[in-house]
Design an enzyme around this catalytic site. Structure first.
Site, mmCIF file in Angstrom:
data_model
loop_
_atom_site.group_PDB
_atom_site.id
_atom_site.type_symbol
_atom_site.label_atom_id
_atom_site.label_comp_id
_atom_site.label_asym_id
_atom_site.label_seq_id
_atom_site.Cartn_x
_atom_site.Cartn_y
_atom_site.Cartn_z
ATOM 1 N N GLY A 133 40.964 103.644 28.670
ATOM 2 C CA GLY A 133 41.762 104.745 28.161
ATOM 3 C C GLY A 133 40.895 105.975 27.942
ATOM 4 C CB SER A 134 41.319 108.799 25.601
ATOM 5 O OG SER A 134 42.649 109.062 25.991
ATOM 6 C CB THR A 135 36.675 105.525 25.048
ATOM 7 O OG1 THR A 135 37.268 104.431 25.747
ATOM 8 C CG2 THR A 135 37.099 105.498 23.596
ATOM 9 C CG PHE A 136 36.305 106.068 31.808
ATOM 10 C CD1 PHE A 136 35.212 105.219 31.881
ATOM 11 C CD2 PHE A 136 36.658 106.791 32.939
ATOM 12 C CE1 PHE A 136 34.488 105.088 33.059
ATOM 13 C CE2 PHE A 136 35.944 106.665 34.123
ATOM 14 C CZ PHE A 136 34.859 105.803 34.178
ATOM 15 C CE LYS A 137 42.040 111.264 28.351
ATOM 16 N NZ LYS A 137 43.003 111.770 27.343
#
Length: 665
Positions: free
Chosen positions: A381-385
């Site tokens: 999810g967003s921790t990969f952005k």
């Protein structure tokens, strides 16, 4: 008349004397060669025994008068980075049995012929005329009595099945009687002991740890083949209260590593047993004081881990709090030094306290043994952005100030619709990451392009095992370039269509903030050989540079803004400067697509934000109630950072004193 008779008798005596003399001479001539022949045979036999077959008879005598026993080595200790014990071995008495000895009495010279219904005189002639029998009777075992019985059957020209049947009936009865005595002395189930005694083996543990009363009872029964000896065993209580069994592991009943570090480093920890010769007296009894070690045991090596027991206790405490508050399927945490790749703490719930593992069912033990930070994969999810944002900045595609229109929360791109949780207009790259806009990240990904996205995934080591020194590490899943579509290009930038372990994400995040170097994560800092005092250290290893120091500086600033004015605002009350990124990932549904009510909440944080010393990840799988990463995971990360830095500052040497202490420093 008398003179005539006397003369005749005299002549007869003289004649007989002459005859006796002649006969004696002939007898000497006849016997002497026989004597010489006997002497020659004796000399030849002595030559055969002493010269030609010297080694054979020496070996036979050695077998009868000596035995070789194993001297156990002490298993090495596992210590934390400050030398605090996590796994130690202690000498504790245990009871073992030798069924081969229990099955027969000490003196079989009369017992065996009586059992086999063979006259003792016959057996004595057999024993004296058959090579090797006497030696087997000196130190009798079940196996040796079987061999003697077969030899006796051949000597008597009888079928050996007849004699063997008689022997087995009696030895089985002796084992059953011995099982009754042992079971009563040790308070063990009789059927269990009887089964152990009838196994085809010469060594069985009956009880690996006994108290003084049990040991005294075993010695009192004086049963040949039932013994008490010191057993070097892992003390399960060493790490009592720490739920670290899923990565620390434990040993099996044979003292070998069965899980975790105990298994991964078993060849270093277990050491090498020694050998000693025990001399026997004329009745076959071992003379203990005559034991001279030929090969002394080499104790196992000690492992100094990168783990800090104090930080591990904080992690366990905070994960338990998350579990109580959100009742997830599982939760994971990794605390890493981003500068070196050292794992300072690692935990998961449900976890395993090794001291209580015997109280768990087999299924529950297996559930708790799963080391989620290394063995479980998730879509991030967003921790990969930040990974994609850093790649775009590094390639010069964007700058932190580059702006993108975020379509007020919904955007149709080709055949798919991308949504944001909040409605945003125009945002800079910094704000896209801080406010976690999916639409903004997709537009950055389209600017970067599929080839450079794929290159970034390879550079940060996603889809590959990192090679941490723990069993069953998962590599994660990255879409193969041949199957890559526009859907991949518009999914990966906000953490869909890519999965990996918490360890992979923490390692990649550390590279974003440490100056741009991807470090090899490791848990064993040093291996100490107690036999020589030598210490082999394992220092930091750079896998590769993934971004420049300038891009790393930029990412620290962007991630700091996530806490100051983004989705991580709940951490602003922490008295340390923290940066990080929240993540709320939908889980895949059972029948394709994404489930509407199943989420993975996560947060990766670091502190101090200008010169990071800690990188902390908390990932919560399917929390109940709240599910946003900023609500579920971020507070736990903040508390872990606050408590850890406060603890290190109050410790001697302050935060700068966080180093591995071994015996040689």
């Amino acid at each position: 008349m008398y003179e005539i008779v006397a003369n005749i008798n005299q002549r007869r005596i003289e004649a007989m004397s002459v005859w006796d003399a002649q006969f004696g001479e002939h007898r000497i001539r006849l016997v002497f060669p026989l004597f010489l022949a006997a002497v020659a045979i004796l000399i030849g036999r002595l030559y055969t025994v002493q010269v030609l077959n010297h080694e054979h008879f020496l070996e036979m005598a050695s077998r009868q008068n000596q035995t070789t026993v194993e001297l156990p080595a002490s298993r090495g200790s596992i210590l934390d980075r400050q030398g605090r014990p996590l796994a130690l071995s202690l000498e504790r008495p245990g009871v073992f049995a030798d069924p081969g000895v229990l099955a027969v009495p000490r003196d079989c010279r009369n017992w065996l012929p009586d059992v086999l219904a063979v006259p003792r005189d016959t057996f004595r002639r057999f024993r004296l005329t058959t090579p090797g029998v006497t030696g087997k009777l000196v130190d009798p075992t079940h196996e040796r009595m079987i061999e003697v019985t077969r030899q006796l059957a051949a000597y008597l020209d009888l079928p050996d099945e007849l004699l063997l049947r008689r022997l087995e009936q009696v030895t089985a009865a002796r084992l059953d009687k011995a099982a009754e005595i042992a079971a009563e002395a040790l308070d063990l189930p009789l059927d269990e002991v009887r089964t152990q005694f009838h196994r085809d083996t010469r060594f069985v543990w009956l009880k690996r740890a006994v108290d003084d009363d049990e040991a005294a009872r075993v010695r009192a029964v004086g049963l040949r083949g039932l013994s008490v000896r010191g057993d070097n065993r892992r003390a399960d209580s060493t790490a009592r209260g720490l739920a670290i069994g899923q990565w620390l592991g434990f040993v099996n009943t044979e003292g070998r590593g069965a899980e975790g570090i105990e298994l991964q480093f078993d060849e270093y920890l277990r050491g090498q047993p020694g050998l000693a010769h025990l001399i026997r007296d004329g009745r076959g009894r071992r003379i203990a004081h005559s034991a001279e070690p030929d090969v002394p045991p080499r104790d196992g090596e000690n492992l100094y881990l990168t783990i800090d027991r104090r930080i591990q206790a904080i992690v366990d405490d905070e994960l338990t709090r998350v579990e109580e508050e959100f009742s997830p399927l599982s939760a994971s945490c990794i605390v890493m030094d981003p500068r070196t790749g050292e794992i300072l703490a690692m935990g998961s719930v449900p976890g395993l306290d090794v001291s209580v593992k015997r109280e768990l069912s087999r299924s529950e033990l297996q559930r708790r043994l799963r080391n989620h930070p290394v063995q479980s994969t998730y879509e991030y999810g967003s921790t990969f952005k930040p990974i994609i944002a850093a790649a775009a900045i590094e390639e010069g595609v964007v700058t932190p100030e580059t702006e993108f229109y975020c379509e007020n929360g919904q955007w149709r791109y080709r055949a798919r619709t991308i949504r944001d949780v909040s409605r945003h207009g125009t945002l800079s790259v910094t704000d896209i990451v801080a406010k976690s806009s999916n639409i903004g990240m997709v537009k950055i990904g389209l600017e970067l392009g599929p080839e450079r996205i794929q290159a970034a995934l390879r550079d940060f080591h996603f889809g590959e095992r990192l090679g941490i020194q723990l069993p069953a590490e998962e590599p994660g899943i990255v879409t193969n370039p041949r199957r890559w579509t526009y859907y991949s290009t518009t999914s990966v930038p906000f953490g869909q269509e890519i999965s990996g372990t918490p360890l992979q994400l923490a390692t990649a995040f550390s590279a974003l903030i440490n100056g741009g170097e991807l470090m090899w994560p490791y848990v064993v800092a040093a291996i100490e050989n107690p036999n020589t005092g030598q210490v082999r250290r394992r220092g930091p290893v750079v896998i590769r540079r993934v971004i420049s120091p300038e891009t790393s500086d930029t990412m620290r600033h962007i991630l700091r803004q996530t806490v100051v004015d983004g989705t991580g605002r709940r951490l602003n009350d922490i008295p340390y400067s923290i940066g990080g990124k929240t993540g709320t990932a939908q889980k895949r549904g059972e029948h394709g697509g994404y489930a509407r009510s199943k989420y993975v909440a996560s947060f990766v944080g670091f502190a101090p934000s200008d010169q990071p010393e800690l990188c902390v990840l908390v990932l919560v799988d399917e929390p109940k109630g709240e599910y946003y990463g900023g609500v579920v995971a971020a507070p736990a990360v903040g508390r872990i950072i606050e408590r850890t830095l406060a603890m290190l500052e109050s410790a001697p040497g302050g935060r700068r004193g966080l180093h591995v202490v071994t015996a040689d420093n």
